[in-house]
Design an enzyme around this catalytic site. Structure first.
Site, PDB file in Angstrom:
ATOM      1  N   ASP A  67       0.814  -1.214   0.000  1.00  0.00           N
ATOM      2  CA  ASP A  67       0.000   0.000   0.000  1.00  0.00           C
ATOM      3  C   ASP A  67       0.849   1.267   0.000  1.00  0.00           C
ATOM      4  O   ASP A  67       0.303   2.377  -0.036  1.00  0.00           O
ATOM      5  CB  ASP A  67      -0.982   0.000   1.175  1.00  0.00           C
ATOM      6  N   HIS A  68       2.169   1.106   0.023  1.00  0.00           N
ATOM      7  CA  HIS A  68       3.069   2.258  -0.019  1.00  0.00           C
ATOM      8  C   HIS A  68       3.925   2.295  -1.289  1.00  0.00           C
ATOM      9  O   HIS A  68       4.576   3.305  -1.543  1.00  0.00           O
ATOM     10  CB  HIS A  68       3.981   2.258   1.208  1.00  0.00           C
ATOM     11  N   ASP A 211       4.868   3.643   8.661  1.00  0.00           N
ATOM     12  CA  ASP A 211       4.065   2.876   9.609  1.00  0.00           C
ATOM     13  C   ASP A 211       4.948   2.445  10.783  1.00  0.00           C
ATOM     14  O   ASP A 211       6.079   2.004  10.591  1.00  0.00           O
ATOM     15  CB  ASP A 211       3.483   1.641   8.933  1.00  0.00           C
TER      16      ASP A 211
END
Length: 310
Positions: A67-68, A211
Site C-alpha cells: 500500500d506504499h 508505519d
C-alpha cells in the site's frame, strides 16, 4: 512549502480514502515536488491536483508494503509520457531497487529520463544548500523509516526602511547590499551590506513517518518540527491491536507530537474500519492529548508557511 495528501488510507483502497501517498510541494523553494510513498493509483490521484509529474524531483519510500509502493512503477512509467526529462531520485529501504528494476524490466517499461535509486540507511540521506533529509528506522515488523526534512535557515530580508532613511535610493546597488557586499555610494560613503540585512529566517522542519508502533525514534525525528505527519491506523481503544499489527493509535500519535514539541500534527493512514463520522471521533481522541491536531483526507492541503488549512 505545502503538503498535499494524495492517499490517506491503510492497507487497501476504500471509497473515502486511497492508499498512502503524500506530496511535499516545494515550488517556491526549488520549483519541485517531493513524494513520500506511492501507493496504488497515486498517479490517478495526481490528476485531481495541480501537481506536475515532471516536477517530481524525489520520491521517498518509507517501507516496502504494497500500500506504499504499488503505485510506483506506474508513476515512473507515466512520467516519461508527461514531459518528465529531469533526474528523478527514489530513496527507500533495501529492496526498493530490485522492486523497481523487476517491475520495469518485466513490463518492458522504458524510462526516458535519468532515474537514480538509493537504498538508504539511518542518517542523512540527502543534503544540499537548501535542505537536509534525515532518516531513522521505526518499528513495523519490516524495515520502515521516518524522514525529517529540515529546511536550512534563509537569509534575512533587506532592511529597505533603513536604507531609505539614510538616503540610499533603490536600484542595482540594492542587490549588492543584499548580498552583503561593501559598496561605495555616489556621495562617496562606504557601507557594509551586512548592516542592512535582517536576522536569518529559521528554516522549517517537516517530519513524515512510515508505519510504526509508538517508539522513541518518532519523537527524535519530530523534535520541534513545524509539522508532524503520523500514522493513526487505530482508535485509542485499540492499543493492543495496534501493537500486534505494528501500528499506532490516535492518542499514541498525539503523544509523540506532545513530547516532541511540534507545532502541528496531522493524522493519516486511517483504517477503512473508520468511515464517515468516525473520523471526527478519531480527531477528538487525539486533540485531548495534543490540541493542534488535524486529520487528513484525500486531497487535504496544509500550508506549512502560514499554518493555513483547507
Amino acid at each position: 512549502m505545502e503538503v498535499v495528501f494524495l492517499g490517506t488510507g491503510a492497507g487497501v483502497p476504500a471509497k473515502e480514502r486511497n492508499v498512502t501517498s503524500i506530496a511535499l510541494q516545494l515550488l517556491d523553494e526549488r520549483r519541485a515536488t517531493w513524494l513520500f510513498d506511492c501507493g496504488e493509483a497515486t498517479q490517478h490521484q495526481i490528476l485531481y491536483t495541480s501537481i506536475k509529474p515532471g516536477k517530481v524531483e524525489k520520491v521517498f519510500i518509507t517501507h516496502l508494503h504494497g500500500d506504499h509502493i504499488f503505485g510506483l512503477p506506474g508513476f515512473l512509467g507515466s512520467r516519461s509520457f508527461q514531459g518528465g526529462e529531469s533526474l528523478l531520485t527514489v530513496y527507500g529501504p533495501q529492496g526498493i531497487k530490485a522492486f523497481i528494476d523487476t517491475s520495469l524490466t518485466v513490463s518492458t517499461t522504458h524510462i526516458r529520463y535519468p532515474l537514480k535509486v538509493v537504498e538508504i540507511e539511518e542518517g542523512v540521506v540527502f543534503e544540499d544548500d537548501q535542505f537536509c533529509v534525515i532518516a531513522k528506522e521505526l518499528d513495523h515488523g519490516i524495515q520502515s523509516y521516518g524522514y525529517r526534512i529540515v529546511e536550512k535557515d534563509l537569509p534575512g530580508t533587506l532592511l529597505v526602511d533603513k536604507l531609505s532613511k539614510e538616503g540610499i535610493k533603490p536600484g542595482p546597488i540594492y542587490q549588492k547590499i543584499k548580498e552583503g557586499q561593501t559598496v561605495v555610494l555616489e556621495d562617496g560613503r562606504m557601507i557594509n551590506g551586512d548592516e542592512y540585512i535582517g536576522p536569518p529566517k529559521k528554516g522549517r522542519i517537516v517530519t513524515i513517518l512510515g508505519d510504526t508502533r509508538y517508539v522513541q525514534e518518532s519523537i527524535e525525528l519530530a523534535k520541534n518540527a513545524d509539522l508532524l505527519i503520523h500514522e493513526a491506523t487505530f482508535s485509542s481503544n485499540e492499543a493492543e491491536l495496534a501493537h500486534d499489527y505494528f501500528h499506532s493509535t490516535t492518542t499514541q500519535a498525539a503523544e509523540v507530537a506532545r513530547q516532541a514539541g511540534v507545532k502541528n500534527l496531522i493524522l493519516t493512514h486511517i483504517s477503512s474500519r473508520y468511515q464517515g463520522e468516525d473520523s471526527q471521533k478519531l480527531l477528538e481522541e487525539a486533540q485531548q492529548v495534543f490540541q493542534h491536531t488535524y486529520i487528513s483526507k484525500d486531497f487535504f492541503r496544509f500550508d506549512i508557511k502560514s499554518s493555513h488549512t483547507d
